[in-house]
Design a protein around this motif. Structure first.
Motif, PDB file in Angstrom:
ATOM      1  N   ARG A 241       0.770  -1.255   0.011  1.00  0.00           N
ATOM      2  CA  ARG A 241      -0.018  -0.039   0.127  1.00  0.00           C
ATOM      3  C   ARG A 241       0.742   1.280   0.071  1.00  0.00           C
ATOM      4  NH1 ARG A 241      -4.395  -2.048   4.585  1.00  0.00           N
ATOM      5  NH2 ARG A 241      -5.799  -3.334   3.162  1.00  0.00           N
TER       6      ARG A 241
ATOM      7  N   VAL B 146       2.097   1.647  -3.337  1.00  0.00           N
ATOM      8  CA  VAL B 146       1.173   2.230  -4.271  1.00  0.00           C
ATOM      9  C   VAL B 146       1.185   3.878  -4.192  1.00  0.00           C
ATOM     10  CG1 VAL B 146      -1.262   2.027  -4.801  1.00  0.00           C
ATOM     11  CG2 VAL B 146      -0.121   0.054  -4.610  1.00  0.00           C
ATOM     12  N   ARG B 147       0.928   4.084  -2.737  1.00  0.00           N
ATOM     13  CA  ARG B 147       0.714   5.598  -2.629  1.00  0.00           C
ATOM     14  C   ARG B 147       1.831   6.420  -3.076  1.00  0.00           C
ATOM     15  NH1 ARG B 147       2.787   9.279   0.339  1.00  0.00           N
ATOM     16  NH2 ARG B 147       4.294   8.028   0.959  1.00  0.00           N
ATOM     17  N   ARG B 148       3.184   5.974  -3.130  1.00  0.00           N
ATOM     18  CA  ARG B 148       4.429   6.546  -3.470  1.00  0.00           C
ATOM     19  C   ARG B 148       4.148   6.752  -5.066  1.00  0.00           C
ATOM     20  NH1 ARG B 148       9.131   4.798  -5.652  1.00  0.00           N
ATOM     21  NH2 ARG B 148       8.829   2.816  -4.815  1.00  0.00           N
ATOM     22  N   LEU B 149       3.785   5.720  -5.580  1.00  0.00           N
ATOM     23  CA  LEU B 149       3.846   5.558  -7.096  1.00  0.00           C
ATOM     24  C   LEU B 149       2.640   6.809  -7.584  1.00  0.00           C
ATOM     25  CD1 LEU B 149       4.054   1.729  -7.994  1.00  0.00           C
ATOM     26  CD2 LEU B 149       5.841   3.824  -8.349  1.00  0.00           C
ATOM     27  N   GLU B 150       1.616   6.597  -6.805  1.00  0.00           N
ATOM     28  CA  GLU B 150       0.451   7.515  -7.114  1.00  0.00           C
ATOM     29  C   GLU B 150       0.782   8.823  -7.034  1.00  0.00           C
ATOM     30  OE1 GLU B 150      -2.461   6.291  -4.554  1.00  0.00           O
ATOM     31  OE2 GLU B 150      -3.541   4.861  -5.993  1.00  0.00           O
ATOM     32  N   SER B 151       1.635   9.184  -5.902  1.00  0.00           N
ATOM     33  CA  SER B 151       2.269  10.537  -5.892  1.00  0.00           C
ATOM     34  C   SER B 151       3.018  11.230  -6.778  1.00  0.00           C
ATOM     35  CB  SER B 151       2.870  10.626  -4.367  1.00  0.00           C
ATOM     36  OG  SER B 151       3.505  11.919  -4.157  1.00  0.00           O
TER      37      SER B 151
ATOM     38  N   LEU C 162       3.182   9.733  -9.817  1.00  0.00           N
ATOM     39  CA  LEU C 162       2.231  10.090 -11.049  1.00  0.00           C
ATOM     40  C   LEU C 162       1.513  11.443 -11.102  1.00  0.00           C
ATOM     41  CD1 LEU C 162       1.041   9.112 -13.710  1.00  0.00           C
ATOM     42  CD2 LEU C 162      -0.419   7.758 -12.441  1.00  0.00           C
ATOM     43  N   LYS C 163       1.018  11.730 -10.012  1.00  0.00           N
ATOM     44  CA  LYS C 163       0.149  13.142  -9.683  1.00  0.00           C
ATOM     45  C   LYS C 163       1.235  14.207 -10.189  1.00  0.00           C
ATOM     46  CE  LYS C 163      -2.523  15.849  -6.596  1.00  0.00           C
ATOM     47  NZ  LYS C 163      -2.983  15.846  -5.251  1.00  0.00           N
TER      48      LYS C 163
ATOM     49  N   GLU D 179       1.885  14.402 -13.801  1.00  0.00           N
ATOM     50  CA  GLU D 179       0.636  14.813 -14.292  1.00  0.00           C
ATOM     51  C   GLU D 179       0.640  16.334 -14.265  1.00  0.00           C
ATOM     52  OE1 GLU D 179      -2.355  12.626 -12.669  1.00  0.00           O
ATOM     53  OE2 GLU D 179      -2.213  11.021 -14.292  1.00  0.00           O
TER      54      GLU D 179
END
Length: 464
Positions: free
Chosen positions: A97, A100-105, A107-108, A111
């Motif tokens: 988790r 995933v949180r780090r990757l989402e950060s 990616l954001k 973007e």
């Protein structure tokens, strides 16, 4: 299935145990109270509409008491193991988790950067990553770090520390500035190299560098970089421009230097000991950018030990690649290298998988042949569609006889070609000599580095 079998066995043991107990306690089962209880039990079964014969009260007691023993035993044996397994899975889930949180950060952030560029009229700008280091005795661990760093953006810019600043901070490096820059620039995951970077960068220097080379993020391993009690990348972290990557476990410059200190003719023969876990996925990841040859491609082949892959190896492969369109590099196995190098000390330093990964990291290499044969035969030439066979580094100095054994068929077919950079023996001897000449300094350095590595893994995995 193992759990069910164990539970069944425990029930059987419980029944047998209580059978022994009750075999000595028949007087209790024939008492008036027990007989009255048995009568009431049978009446209850009759009232429920069940037909005789009914089970004996003794048998029911045995089953119940055996089950209790089985449950208690299960709790203290298998139950504890299952509980530990649940804890491990829970820990893995928490780590997943967090990833995933780090990757989402990340990616954001990418973007947002792309949106900002679009507003400024710069759509599609490539994200540039910066990494820096000494990269002395560059190995596949460094290559893997470059691969991970580049995966966070589109282009990777690598700064190579100058020998003078490295010497001021931790003593002179083994390899020269030119050798280290050659190694880094030859990596298939590196897009640009900056030489002469100071070993300790000031805030102003790093900010100026980021602006000059259009750096979006600075990347380093997850081990802290502390100089004079301060985090070197603290200001970059405050800017939100810092990313970390995990270090490649199982390999370090300290470990490799330690192996070379043991490499001399008086040491008993041994095979290289590596703690790195080579999986099919890591081989696939290192293969990034390699493609199959075109139908009419001019395929070049060169073989060797490629031990302690260095700048001289890179120059050899660069020359070989220039002779055709597609370069296949053969890597000899550990036993063959040890046999052919028996008069030159304990070689190889690195095992087959480590040497293969080192070769795969070079941008001049199109494909790699693992466990390459000593003598190149006609079947191999036909199977691999070889057009040119280049003489690789020799195992024995002035080894003309060795050339005939390895390349006799190629010479007969007139497809053999020698190149100036590969006529001498393997470069590994020169590197080992540099280490051996400074044995005391490197031994002291290894002790300090080893202590830091132990502390790193202790913090990462909670080792005691």
């Amino acid at each position: 299935m193992e759990g069910y079998a164990a539970a069944a066995l425990l029930v059987a043991v419980g029944i047998l145990t209580f059978n022994l107990i009750f075999s000595r306690g028949d007087e209790h089962l024939t008492s008036i109270q027990i007989q009255e209880l048995d009568r009431l039990f049978r009446q209850s079964l009759t009232a429920m509409g069940l037909q005789p014969p009914y089970p004996e009260l003794r048998d029911i007691c045995l089953v119940l008491m055996g089950s209790v023993i089985a449950l208690i035993t299960y709790y203290f044996t298998l139950g504890r193991r299952h509980r530990r397994r649940r804890e491990e899975i829970t820990h893995s889930l928490i780590c997943a988790r967090e990833k995933v949180r780090r990757l989402e950060s990340e990616l954001k952030a990418i973007e947002e950067m792309e949106e900002d560029d679009a507003k400024k009229g710069k759509p599609g700008r490539k994200i540039r990553i910066f990494m820096e280091g000494a990269f002395d005795l560059t190995h596949y661990g460094h290559v893997n770090a470059f691969r991970l760093g580049r995966s966070l953006g589109h282009e990777l810019v690598v700064g190579v520390n100058s020998s003078s600043t490295i010497t001021q901070c931790k003593g002179p490096p083994v390899m020269t500035d030119e050798e280290r820059c050659t190694m880094v620039s030859s990596c298939r995951f590196v897009d640009e190299v900056i030489s002469g970077i100071p070993y300790v960068m000031t805030e102003d220097y790093l900010l100026t560098l980021m602006e000059k080379y259009r750096i979006d993020y600075v990347v380093h391993g997850d081990d802290p970089v502390i100089v004079d009690g301060k985090d070197v990348y603290a200001h970059v972290k405050k800017m939100g421009k810092y990313k970390s990557i995990p270090r490649t476990e199982g390999v370090s410059t300290t470990d490799i230097v330690g192996r070379m200190l043991l490499c001399n003719s008086r040491t008993l023969a041994r095979k290289p000991v590596s703690r790195f876990m080579t999986t099919s996925s890591i081989l696939t990841q290192f293969r990034g950018g390699m493609e199959d040859p075109e139908k009419d491609a001019k395929i070049v082949y060169i073989d060797g030990d490629w031990d302690m892959f260095c700048a001289r190896h890179v120059n050899i492969l660069r020359e070989a690649k220039a002779l055709g369109d597609f370069l296949i590099v053969g890597v000899h196995n550990d036993d063959l290298v040890q046999k052919k190098s028996c008069q030159s000390g304990n070689l190889p330093i690195m095992d087959l998988h480590e040497r293969v990964l080192s070769v795969m990291g070079c941008k001049y290499v199109s494909d790699v042949l693992l466990d390459a044969p000593w003598s190149i035969g006609r079947d191999m030439i036909k199977s691999l569609r070889l057009s040119v066979i280049v003489g690789g580094p020799r195992y024995i100095e002035h080894g003309q006889k060795e050339d005939e054994e390895r390349y006799g068929v190629a010479k007969e077919l007139k497809i053999f070609q020698g190149i100036s950079s590969s006529t001498s023996w393997s470069p590994v001897h020169d590197i080992v000599k540099r280490i051996q000449e400074n044995r005391q300094r490197f031994q002291e350095k290894i002790r300090g580095k080893h202590a830091k590595e132990v502390e790193y893994y202790k913090k990462r995995y909670g080792r005691v």
